[in-house]
Scaffold this active site. Structure first.
Site, PDB file in Angstrom:
ATOM      1  N   TYR A   1      -6.680   3.699  -4.145  1.00  0.00           N
ATOM      2  CA  TYR A   1      -6.592   2.891  -3.262  1.00  0.00           C
ATOM      3  C   TYR A   1      -5.434   3.816  -2.698  1.00  0.00           C
ATOM      4  CZ  TYR A   1      -2.836   0.031  -0.128  1.00  0.00           C
ATOM      5  OH  TYR A   1      -2.112  -0.839  -0.033  1.00  0.00           O
TER       6      TYR A   1
ATOM      7  N   GLU B   1      -3.546   2.395   5.617  1.00  0.00           N
ATOM      8  CA  GLU B   1      -3.892   2.135   4.688  1.00  0.00           C
ATOM      9  C   GLU B   1      -5.724   2.856   4.390  1.00  0.00           C
ATOM     10  OE1 GLU B   1      -3.735  -1.629   1.971  1.00  0.00           O
ATOM     11  OE2 GLU B   1      -5.581  -1.904   3.057  1.00  0.00           O
TER      12      GLU B   1
END
Ligand code: GDP
Ligand code: MN
Length: 388
Positions: A101, A189
């Site tokens: 992530y 992101e």
């Protein structure tokens, strides 16, 4: 403005972040063709602005063109978070070794941007953050304290990466920070940031949100889909004016400056009228921008009259009057219009409007202009027997 995954990935790619090959399609046949071009093995993904598509069954792995067509047929039309799926991304399928992530967002508490990284990415990142917060590292940064490559190395190492993985991931993180800053993003992101079996780092997903106030700096960005904006808001964005429609109103407001716009709306309310919008034409108004503002307000639901309250400082009253008249003429606006304007080139502006038969408030107050507007709307309503 939030971008769909494919648009976000195109931006990422411009900044050198590796992304899978892929194509946007709108029907099962095109999905099959796109999968065939990728050799059959592909991922079929709904392109909606809401996340969590994986868990909703809107991300499907396929092995053939036939399966891609079926997957697309199953996804198109699904309702995800109130949004109907119309567009599908057919992408090269990655051989996933690990899912990491990487995200950057604004931290309002600190007043800085913050980089968030975890080696436990994928669909359950929220759960990881909640149950194993030590697996998520965060690093605040801003223009004063920019992050350097060696700091990213230290962070990624601490998070558990080594060797060539470390190198490829840090490179993506560094580029993601570029995206965030250069694109005026409020969120950038990648989840998952995939490490492939061959050891490459590839952005398998993209979430990119651009600060609306900075969109004028990114006019080359043409989003496939625009979130929640109606036609009038889009027209306002294009014209470069700040506009917010207000349900239930009937007095259309066009003002020069946000302060004057709010004061005008307050005056309307204080005289028992109902403003139908907020519209600030801004500075350096052209004839076309004024005309666009008139069209937008004339088309705002409920509007029964348009009140233009502007000052000529940076703006020029003659140009603004020309814009008002241009819209009335070209868009056949058949509503009562009251203009209060003074300042730079006021005589020229007044003369144009009066010659066209419009009532102009020259030295009166905003209250005078509002009173006249409300009277005109009242007269029109009575004459039409409209008691709404
Ligand atoms: P989201 O659920 O809306 O965030 O959609 P994602 O794009 O993140 O996809 C959800 C999950 O699908 C990922 O976490 C992966 O596990 C899986 N996935 C996405 N792309 C690929 C791929 O190319 N290959 C494989 N094997 N899995 C993928
Ligand atoms: Mn994702």
């Amino acid at each position: 403005m939030k971008l769909i995954e494919k648009d976000g990935k195109e931006v990422f790619q411009r900044f050198g972040i590796p992304v899978p090959l892929g194509r946007l399609v709108r029907d099962p046949e095109a999905a099959a063709a796109a999968a065939a071009a990728l050799g059959g093995r592909a991922v079929v993904k709904a392109q909606v602005l809401t996340g969590k598509r994986g868990k909703a069954g809107a991300v499907r792995l396929v092995d053939s063109a036939e399966q891609a067509s079926q997957a697309a047929a199953g996804i198109i039309g699904l309702n995800l978070g109130g949004e109907q799926v119309e567009t599908i991304l057919v992408e090269e399928r990655l051989e996933i070794a690990r899912e990491l992530y990487a995200g950057i967002t604004l931290d309002p508490g600190r007043g800085t941007a913050v980089l968030i990284f975890s080696v436990r990415g994928g669909m359950d990142i929220e759960e990881v953050a909640a149950t194993a917060p030590e697996a998520v590292v965060t690093m605040p940064f801003d223009e004063v304290e920019p992050v350097r490559r060696h700091t990213l190395y230290a962070m990624a190492k601490q998070a558990g990466l080594h060797g060539s993985e470390l190198v490829v991931v840090v490179d993506v993180l560094f580029r993601l920070m570029r995206v965030f800053e250069d694109m005026d993003a409020t969120t950038a992101e990648i989840n998952p940031l995939v490490i492939t079996a061959a050891g490459k780092a590839i952005a398998a997903d993209a979430k990119l949100v651009i600060d609306d106030s900075a969109l004028f700096r990114h006019k080359d960005l043409i989003p496939t889909k625009t979130e929640g904006l109606g036609e009038l808001e889009k027209a306002a964005q294009q014209a470069g004016v700040a506009y917010v429609p207000l349900p239930g109103g009937d007095v259309g407001v066009i003002a020069g400056g946000a302060g004057l716009a709010l004061a005008t709306m307050d005056t309307v309310s204080s005289m028992r009228g109902r403003p139908a919008d907020f519209l600030d034409v801004g500075g350096g108004v052209s004839v076309d921008r004024m005309a666009a503002s008139m069209r937008i307000v004339a088309n705002t639901p409920g509007v029964k009259g348009i009140l233009v309250n502007v000052f000529g400082g940076i703006n020029n009253c003659e140009l603004m009057a020309k814009g008002v008249l241009k819209a009335i003429d070209e868009a056949h606006i058949d509503l009562p219009v009251v203009v209060k304007m003074r300042g730079h080139s006021q005589e020229e502006g007044w003369a144009l409007l009066e010659a066209a038969g419009f009532e102009v408030i020259k030295t009166g107050t905003t209250g005078d202009a509002v009173r006249l507007m409300l009277r005109k709307i009242g007269e029109r309503t009575e004459a039409h027997g409209d008691l709404r």
